[in-house]
Design a protein around this motif. Structure first.
Motif: not given
Ligand SMILES: Nc1ncnc2c1ncn2[C@@H]1O[C@H](COP(=O)(O)OP(=O)(O)OP(=O)(O)O)[C@@H](O)[C@H]1O
Ligand SMILES: [Mg+2]
Lengths: 234, 274, 240
Positions: C58, C82, C158
């Motif tokens: 990320h 995320m 994510f």
């Protein structure tokens, strides 16, 4: 004991009759201290947050200096501002000495370190928690600062109160730069100093009780706000 | 953040507004704690303002600091009581001219128990010598005030070199008249005070007047305009108007009518060469 | 086929990723490619380095050695979101959290309002949209974090154990949300300790053991016959 009970009676009397001289002094005290607190907030909050978030060489010493500056002796600050604002000083042309503005300047210098240092601590604690999330959301430095200040606003309210308390209760600096001029720059604390030196201890203490009550009321208000906020915003 | 700045602007605006509302013509007078704390200004200034429409803002400090405020140009008029210091100040070009206005007198205050046995005396030099011999506690202003200058002159008249002869009995507070009186009341000490401050003082404890009336205790007040040549912002016209009013028959009469407990405190003597 | 639009920031290519913390190699020479539109699951034991690897992919942590490239870029692209293992919610209302994320992404208020409502509705939090985020239950907080990330409509999402403390219906709801997001064209990189979930959702499985990749395989093949002994032992544990 006699003097103390006498001063409570005096304080009550002054408040009950809304003594016009008292209301004028109290009003000026509040106006000046509040203005100083707001000026200091405008400087101290972003400054504290910036120091909390940014990493730069000399950051450690700066934090130590900020913390130490919380204990700046008011008389020294008063003297410095006096020399700066005096007609013979570098800012003399503005003619600010012995005006409320001079008092605001001195108080602001006194409480910016308090607000900045405490803000730094609070924002840094939140930053440790938020850092990754904010980076993940692509927040810029500025956005991060604003987010952190906003999210810690209820804790920062206490910081502003500490600043306001110091401003309202400080005498050493304002008496030098304000001159304690009746009706113009006479505030609660300088009035108390004057009555003390006149030996009118009961009246001095009476004024002191009014000042304490005032600061207390402001704090109660802030406390209730915070409680409400905790329920409302978690 | 935006709210903070918003309310900041509002606050400043209010402050400026209150200042502007009070913007009648005014002068700043640097004067001494004795004139302010004796209540004379509270009696005198409203009368002046009524006559002329000029507001007088008094910064009450010690004579030394008042002269310094004038020297720096932070006041328009100085109104103090230490003739030698005033003449020196004038000679240095800080002011225009000195006008004698009035005098009051100093009194020696001491504990009722009177350990130095000076009460009732008429000779202040004798009293000072007795205090020194008895090593009785004595509180000194030890600041740059007219009262302190007078005290030093009196020690000299008594033949005592106080800088050399002082001991633990001689307590230098470095504070204004009121705080020094509080200190003296707290430790039952002798102290030299101006009569006005003493009569207005509310915390006398066990103290009373022990010596008064000696000519050497007279305390002359003078008023001077700060030199506009050094400081262009000095309000020459308004300041001179205040001085002229003080030394006018009317002003002099207002001074004479100020009384505490029936006692006249200040004795006008404008026009003399005091 | 073959003329699929080019998405900036994909594929994510990690090579030689090494992270050293406290003297040990928490990640050790990871070689990995996340293809556009894939659903990659990173599996492994506690402490294997899954969360760390997600952070590196990320772009939150710079590796001590090795490089990550997002498409042609070496700087972390902004079109990613995320959901962290430990949800970090701001001291605002549930809706306020989503709204703030959208504001940071520069999305106009009028559009944001709709997106906030949709995102909260998707995770079933509409009824408590005005409640302070910090008083929500653990499961509600995780769902809110998912709502916040999905509202951003990222290209890559994510998810670090997004169903760890959810009840079975909520788990299924989250799985269908993830599937829906994937169906919109979002690339999914996810960790989980639920092998059933991985079986249901994964295209590709990356198996981590003590900071090393022991196996990257097609999901069906991985669960049928894992090649690395570490993965085999891990799956054995599940069967006990
Ligand atoms: N700052 C650090 N200092 C020392 N060790 C660290 C640090 N950060 C992470 N680690 C270690 O790195 C290892 C990998 O951590 P990570 O959070 O990636 O594990 P994980 O695979 O996500 O585990 P879990 O399944 O429990 O979530 C752990 O052993 C952890 O203790
Ligand atoms: Mg993890």
């Amino acid at each position: 004991m006699d003097t103390i009970s006498q001063s409570f009676a005096l304080a009550l009397g002054m408040v009950a009759h809304l003594d016009p001289r008292l209301t004028q002094i109290v009003g000026l005290s509040i106006a000046i201290s509040l203005t100083s607190t707001l000026c200091s907030a405008a400087i101290g909050l972003p400054l504290g947050a910036a120091v909390a978030i940014a990493r730069f060489p000399g950051r450690g010493p700066l934090i130590v200096a900020l913390n130490a500056a919380m204990g700046l002796p008011p008389v020294v600050v008063g003297l410095l501002v006096y020399l700066l604002l005096s007609r013979a000083g570098p800012l003399g042309e503005f003619g600010l000495l012995f005006t409320p503005t001079a008092m605001v300047i001195a108080q602001t210098i006194l409480i910016v370190p308090i607000i900045a240092a405490l803000t730094r601590q609070i924002v840094e604690d939140a930053w440790v928690e938020y850092r990754e999330q904010l980076r993940s959301l692509n927040a810029s430095w500025r956005q991060s600062t604003v987010t952190l200040l906003w999210d810690t606003r209820w804790s920062l309210l206490t910081v502003l109160l500490a600043g306001f308390g110091r401003a309202a209760s400080e005498v050493g600096a304002v008496i030098i730069v304000g001159g304690n001029i009746d009706g113009v720059t006479r505030v609660m604390t300088t009035a108390i100093a004057l009555e003390t030196s006149k030996g009118d201890l009961a009246l001095a203490l009476g004024l002191g009780i009014v000042l304490l009550t005032l600061v207390m009321l402001v704090n109660v208000g802030a406390h209730l706000t915070r409680q409400w906020a905790r329920v409302r915003f978690g | 953040m935006k709210r903070f700045i918003g309310s900041l602007v509002v606050m400043l605006g209010m402050l400026v507004a209150t200042c502007a509302a009070a913007e009648q013509p005014f002068i700043v007078v640097a004067s001494t704690t004795s004139t302010e704390q004796s209540g004379l200004f509270g009696h005198l200034l409203p009368s002046f303002t009524k006559d002329t429409g000029i507001e007088v803002r008094v910064v009450a400090v010690g004579t030394g600091q008042a002269l310094d405020i004038g020297r720096r140009g932070d006041a328009d008029v100085v109104f103090v009581h230490d003739k030698p210091a005033e003449l020196k100040w004038l000679a240095e070009g800080n002011g225009v001219a000195r006008y004698p206005v009035m005098y009051n007198d100093f009194v020696l205050i001491g504990p009722k128990a009177d350990p130095a046995h000076v009460a009732g005396g008429k000779d202040i030099a004798v009293a000072f010598r007795k205090i020194e011999q008895a090593k009785a506690p004595f509180v000194s202003r030890a600041d740059k005030s007219g009262t302190y200058s007078a005290e030093l002159r009196l020690w000299k008249d008594a033949g005592i070199d106080i800088a050399k002869d002082k001991g633990p009995w001689y307590r230098e507070t470095g504070s204004g008249m009121g705080p020094a009186l509080n200190t003296a009341a707290g430790m039952n000490a002798y102290i030299l005070s101006d009569r006005g401050t003493w009569l207005n003082f509310r915390n006398p404890g066990d103290l009373e007047i022990v010596v008064q009336g000696d000519k050497r205790l007279f305390n002359q007040y003078g008023v001077m305009l700060v030199n506009p040549a050094n400081h262009p912002q000095v309000k020459k016209g308004l300041g001179q108007e205040f001085i002229d009013w003080l030394v006018s028959p009317h002003g002099q009469q207002v001074i004479a009518t100020y009384k505490i407990d029936g006692q006249q405190l200040f004795f006008p003597n404008a026009g003399t060469d005091s | 086929m073959g003329d699929a639009e080019v998405i900036a920031g994909l594929p994510i290519v990690a090579s030689g990723i090494t992270i050293v913390r406290g003297g040990t190699r928490v990640l050790d020479g990871i070689e990995l490619t996340i293809e556009a539109r894939s659903r990659t699951f990173i599996l492994g034991a506690n402490g294997a380095g899954k969360s760390m690897l997600l952070r590196v992919l990320h772009g939150l942590i710079a590796p001590d050695a090795g490089t990550v490239r997002w498409g042609r870029q070496t700087a972390r692209p902004i079109n990613q979101a995320m959901v962290f293992q430990r949800a970090c919610l701001l001291r605002r209302s549930a809706a306020g959290n989503v709204r703030h994320a959208l504001a940071l992404a520069g999305i106009r208020r009028s559009e944001a309002r709709q997106r906030v409502d949709d995102a909260l509705a998707r995770v079933g939090l509409t009824a408590i949209a005005d409640r302070p985020a910090r008083v929500l239950s653990g499961g509600e907080q995780q769902r809110l974090a998912l709502a916040r990330a999905s509202a951003l409509e990222p290209e890559v999402l994510f998810l670090d154990e997004p169903t760890a403390s959810l009840d079975p219906p909520a788990t299924r709801a989250v799985e269908s949300i993830v599937s829906a997001i994937h169906a919109r064209g979002t690339t999914i990189v996810m960790t989980t300790h639920s092998l059933g979930q991985a079986k249901r959702l994964a295209d590709t499985v990356v198996f981590l053991d003590a900071g090393r990749v022991t196996e990257i395989a097609d999901a069906t093949q991985f669960f049928a016959a894992p090649r690395s002994p570490e993965a085999r032992a891990f799956l054995e544990g599940e069967r006990l």
